[in-house]
Design an enzyme around this catalytic site. Structure first.
Site, PDB file in Angstrom:
ATOM      1  N   ASP A  65       0.915  -1.322  -0.060  1.00 58.54           N
ATOM      2  CA  ASP A  65      -0.205  -0.006  -0.043  1.00 58.54           C
ATOM      3  C   ASP A  65       0.917   1.312  -0.134  1.00 58.54           C
ATOM      4  OD1 ASP A  65      -1.463   2.243   0.562  1.00 58.54           O
ATOM      5  OD2 ASP A  65      -2.639   1.172   2.064  1.00 58.54           O
ATOM      6  N   ASN A  92       2.755   4.997 -11.075  1.00 59.24           N
ATOM      7  CA  ASN A  92       1.450   4.994 -11.751  1.00 59.24           C
ATOM      8  C   ASN A  92       0.266   4.641 -10.860  1.00 59.24           C
ATOM      9  OD1 ASN A  92      -0.252   4.064 -14.408  1.00 59.24           O
ATOM     10  ND2 ASN A  92      -0.347   2.260 -13.080  1.00 59.24           N
ATOM     11  N   TYR A 158      -7.503  14.584  -6.533  1.00 57.49           N
ATOM     12  CA  TYR A 158      -6.955  13.969  -7.834  1.00 57.49           C
ATOM     13  C   TYR A 158      -6.230  15.214  -8.603  1.00 57.49           C
ATOM     14  CZ  TYR A 158      -6.742  10.929 -11.948  1.00 57.49           C
ATOM     15  OH  TYR A 158      -6.342  10.138 -12.966  1.00 57.49           O
ATOM     16  N   LYS A 162      -2.426  15.094  -9.346  1.00 60.89           N
ATOM     17  CA  LYS A 162      -2.038  15.071 -10.718  1.00 60.89           C
ATOM     18  C   LYS A 162      -1.108  16.429 -10.968  1.00 60.89           C
ATOM     19  CE  LYS A 162      -3.036  10.783 -11.706  1.00 60.89           C
ATOM     20  NZ  LYS A 162      -1.893   9.982 -11.478  1.00 60.89           N
TER      21      LYS A 162
HETATM   22  N1  LIG Z   1      -7.910   5.595 -16.730  1.00 57.53           N
HETATM   23  C1  LIG Z   1      -7.937   6.792 -16.980  1.00 57.53           C
HETATM   24  O1  LIG Z   1      -8.706   7.372 -17.709  1.00 57.53           O
HETATM   25  C2  LIG Z   1      -6.917   7.392 -16.643  1.00 57.53           C
HETATM   26  C3  LIG Z   1      -6.664   8.783 -17.036  1.00 57.53           C
HETATM   27  C4  LIG Z   1      -5.548   9.573 -16.750  1.00 57.53           C
HETATM   28  C5  LIG Z   1      -4.742   8.877 -15.696  1.00 57.53           C
HETATM   29  N2  LIG Z   1      -4.754   7.749 -15.222  1.00 57.53           N
HETATM   30  C6  LIG Z   1      -3.981   7.461 -14.236  1.00 57.53           C
HETATM   31  O2  LIG Z   1      -3.351   6.162 -14.687  1.00 57.53           O
HETATM   32  C7  LIG Z   1      -3.020   5.405 -13.452  1.00 57.53           C
HETATM   33  C8  LIG Z   1      -3.451   3.840 -13.667  1.00 57.53           C
HETATM   34  O3  LIG Z   1      -4.938   4.116 -13.392  1.00 57.53           O
HETATM   35  P1  LIG Z   1      -5.864   2.901 -14.342  1.00 57.53           P
HETATM   36  O4  LIG Z   1      -6.779   3.808 -14.883  1.00 57.53           O
HETATM   37  O5  LIG Z   1      -5.100   1.921 -14.877  1.00 57.53           O
HETATM   38  O6  LIG Z   1      -6.738   2.377 -12.989  1.00 57.53           O
HETATM   39  P2  LIG Z   1      -6.718   0.967 -12.484  1.00 57.53           P
HETATM   40  O7  LIG Z   1      -6.846   0.007 -13.500  1.00 57.53           O
HETATM   41  O8  LIG Z   1      -7.657   1.036 -11.229  1.00 57.53           O
HETATM   42  O9  LIG Z   1      -5.274   0.740 -11.703  1.00 57.53           O
HETATM   43  C9  LIG Z   1      -4.860   1.344 -10.618  1.00 57.53           C
HETATM   44  C10 LIG Z   1      -3.539   0.526 -10.087  1.00 57.53           C
HETATM   45  O10 LIG Z   1      -3.003   1.195  -8.845  1.00 57.53           O
HETATM   46  C11 LIG Z   1      -3.038   0.409  -7.811  1.00 57.53           C
HETATM   47  N3  LIG Z   1      -3.374   0.995  -6.543  1.00 57.53           N
HETATM   48  C12 LIG Z   1      -4.196   1.806  -6.121  1.00 57.53           C
HETATM   49  N4  LIG Z   1      -4.095   2.202  -4.999  1.00 57.53           N
HETATM   50  C13 LIG Z   1      -2.985   1.760  -4.496  1.00 57.53           C
HETATM   51  C14 LIG Z   1      -2.434   2.006  -3.175  1.00 57.53           C
HETATM   52  N5  LIG Z   1      -2.507   2.587  -2.226  1.00 57.53           N
HETATM   53  N6  LIG Z   1      -1.063   1.267  -3.015  1.00 57.53           N
HETATM   54  C15 LIG Z   1      -0.559   0.461  -4.225  1.00 57.53           C
HETATM   55  N7  LIG Z   1      -0.960   0.491  -5.474  1.00 57.53           N
HETATM   56  C16 LIG Z   1      -2.323   1.145  -5.505  1.00 57.53           C
HETATM   57  C17 LIG Z   1      -4.100  -0.515  -8.156  1.00 57.53           C
HETATM   58  O11 LIG Z   1      -4.058  -1.859  -7.444  1.00 57.53           O
HETATM   59  P3  LIG Z   1      -4.760  -2.214  -5.850  1.00 57.53           P
HETATM   60  O12 LIG Z   1      -6.190  -1.545  -5.768  1.00 57.53           O
HETATM   61  O13 LIG Z   1      -4.646  -3.719  -6.061  1.00 57.53           O
HETATM   62  O14 LIG Z   1      -3.659  -1.517  -4.838  1.00 57.53           O
HETATM   63  C18 LIG Z   1      -3.957  -0.910  -9.575  1.00 57.53           C
HETATM   64  O15 LIG Z   1      -2.898  -1.850  -9.810  1.00 57.53           O
HETATM   65  C19 LIG Z   1      -3.662   6.211 -12.301  1.00 57.53           C
HETATM   66  O16 LIG Z   1      -2.467   7.060 -11.636  1.00 57.53           O
HETATM   67  C20 LIG Z   1      -4.625   7.111 -12.908  1.00 57.53           C
HETATM   68  O17 LIG Z   1      -4.646   8.174 -12.065  1.00 57.53           O
HETATM   69  C21 LIG Z   1      -5.994   6.926 -15.784  1.00 57.53           C
END
Ligand SMILES: NC(=O)c1ccc[n+]([C@@H]2O[C@H](COP(=O)([O-])OP(=O)(O)OC[C@H]3O[C@@H](n4cnc5c(N)ncnc54)[C@H](OP(=O)(O)O)[C@@H]3O)[C@@H](O)[C@H]2O)c1
Length: 263
Positions: A65, A92, A158, A162
Site C-alpha cells: 500500500d 502509476n 485527484y 496530478k
Molecule cells: N483510466 C484513465 O482514464 C486515466 C486517465 C488519466 C490518468 N490515469 C492514471 O493512470 C494510473 C492508472 O490508472 P488505471 O486507469 O489503470 O486504474 P486501475 O486499473 O484502477 O489501476 C490502478 C492501479 O493502482 C493500484 N493502486 C491503487 N491504490 C494503491 C495503493 N494505495 N497502493 C498501491 N497500489 C495502488 C491498483 O491496485 P490495488 O487496488 O490492488 O492496490 C491498480 O493496480 C493512475 O495514476 C490514474 O490516475 C488514468
C-alpha cells in the site's frame, strides 16, 4: 530484427496489477526489461507476473500500500533483492477518490489521494535517485492526467495530486539533468477500459443524473479524436519516454489524450 528498447533494464512499475500499469509492464517486459510489479492485490499481481513469464519475459512482484512510507521503502528493497537495481521507475498507482465538490470532500480521503499519487511518487523517487546518480543513468516517469491541465468538477484531490506530479516532474528533472537522469510525465485522457475509469464514469453519471452511456458519449465527444485512449496507447508513450529514443526529453509532460489539452 529490431533491437529491444529496454534490454537489460530493470523497471519498477507501480499500480501494475491491472489497467495502464499492467499494459506498461507487459510492453516493457516485451522490450527486454525485468519488470517489478507492485499494488495491493496479490491475485492481480500474480496473474500479470504469470502472463509476462508465459510470454518469455521476466517479472517479480511485491504487495504494497504505497500510501505508507514503510511500504515504499520495502518495495524498492525488494526490487534490489530480486533484480539488483532500479533503472526505471514508473509512478502509476492510484485511485480517483470521491466524486464530490470541494466543500464536501472528506479530508481523510483527500490525504489518501495525495498520498498514493504524489507522496508515493516523491518517496519512491527519493529512494531510487541516489543509485541512479551513482550510475549517471536512470529514468523516472510519472503518470499524471488530463485532470492536471483541464478543469473538471468533483475531483479536487485527484487534480491537485496530478498537477503536483507535474511540478515534482520538473524539479526532479532539473536536479537530475546533469546527472544522467531524465524525468517526464504522461497526461492520459480517458482510458475507459480500466477499473478506475469505469468506477469514475458510473459515479459521474449518477451525479449528473444521466446514463453512463450518455455521460461517456458527451465526454468522448469533447476530445478531438472523439474516442477513448487505450492502456496500450499510454504504454507506448511510456516506452518512448523510458527508452533511449527520448534521450533529449526531460521535465516534460506528454498529453496522450486524443486532443484536449494543448500545453
Ligand atoms: N483510466 C484513465 O482514464 C486515466 C486517465 C488519466 C490518468 N490515469 C492514471 O493512470 C494510473 C492508472 O490508472 P488505471 O486507469 O489503470 O486504474 P486501475 O486499473 O484502477 O489501476 C490502478 C492501479 O493502482 C493500484 N493502486 C491503487 N491504490 C494503491 C495503493 N494505495 N497502493 C498501491 N497500489 C495502488 C491498483 O491496485 P490495488 O487496488 O490492488 O492496490 C491498480 O493496480 C493512475 O495514476 C490514474 O490516475 C488514468
Amino acid at each position: 530484427m529490431v533491437p529491444m528498447l529496454l534490454k537489460n533494464q530493470v523497471a519498477l512499475i507501480t499500480g501494475s496489477g491491472r489497467g495502464i500499469g499492467r499494459a506498461i509492464a507487459h510492453l516493457f517486459a516485451k522490450e527486454g526489461a525485468s519488470a517489478f510489479l507492485t499494488a495491493r492485490t496479490e491475485k492481480e499481481l500474480g496473474a500479470v507476473a504469470k502472463e509476462i513469464a508465459e510470454n518469455g519475459g521476466r517479472a517479480e512482484y511485491a504487495m504494497a500500500d504505497l500510501t505508507q512510507e514503510a511500504a515504499c521503502t520495502r518495495v524498492v528493497a525488494a526490487v534490489r533483492e530480486k533484480f539488483g537495481r532500479v533503472d526505471i521507475l514508473v509512478n502509476n498507482a492510484g485511485h480517483y477518490g470521491p466524486v464530490v465538490p470541494v466543500e464536501e470532500y472528506p479530508l481523510a480521503e483527500f490525504d489518501k489521494v495525495i498520498a498514493v499519487h504524489l507522496r508515493a511518487a516523491f518517496l519512491l523517487s527519493q529512494l531510487v535517485l541516489p543509485e541512479m546518480y551513482a550510475r549517471s543513468s536512470g529514468v523516472i516517469l510519472n503518470i499524471s492526467s488530463l485532470s492536471a491541465k483541464a478543469a473538471y468538477a468533483w475531483g479536487s484531490a485527484y487534480a491537485a495530486a496530478k498537477a503536483g506530479l507535474l511540478g515534482l516532474t520538473r524539479v526532479t528533472a532539473a536536479e537530475g539533468a546533469r546527472k544522467g537522469v531524465r524525468v517526464n510525465a504522461i497526461c492520459p485522457g480517458p482510458v475507459t477500459e480500466t477499473y478506475m475509469s469505469k468506477e469514475l464514469a458510473a459515479d459521474l453519471a449518477k451525479r449528473v443524473g444521466v446514463s453512463e452511456q450518455e455521460q461517456l458519449a458527451a465526454f468522448l465527444n469533447s476530445l478531438l479524436q472523439g474516442r477513448a485512449q487505450t492502456a496500450e496507447e499510454i504504454a507506448r508513450a511510456a516506452l518512448f519516454l523510458c527508452s533511449g529514443q527520448s534521450s533529449a526529453i526531460t521535465g516534460q509532460s506528454i498529453n496522450v489524450d486524443g486532443g484536449v489539452a494543448f500545453y
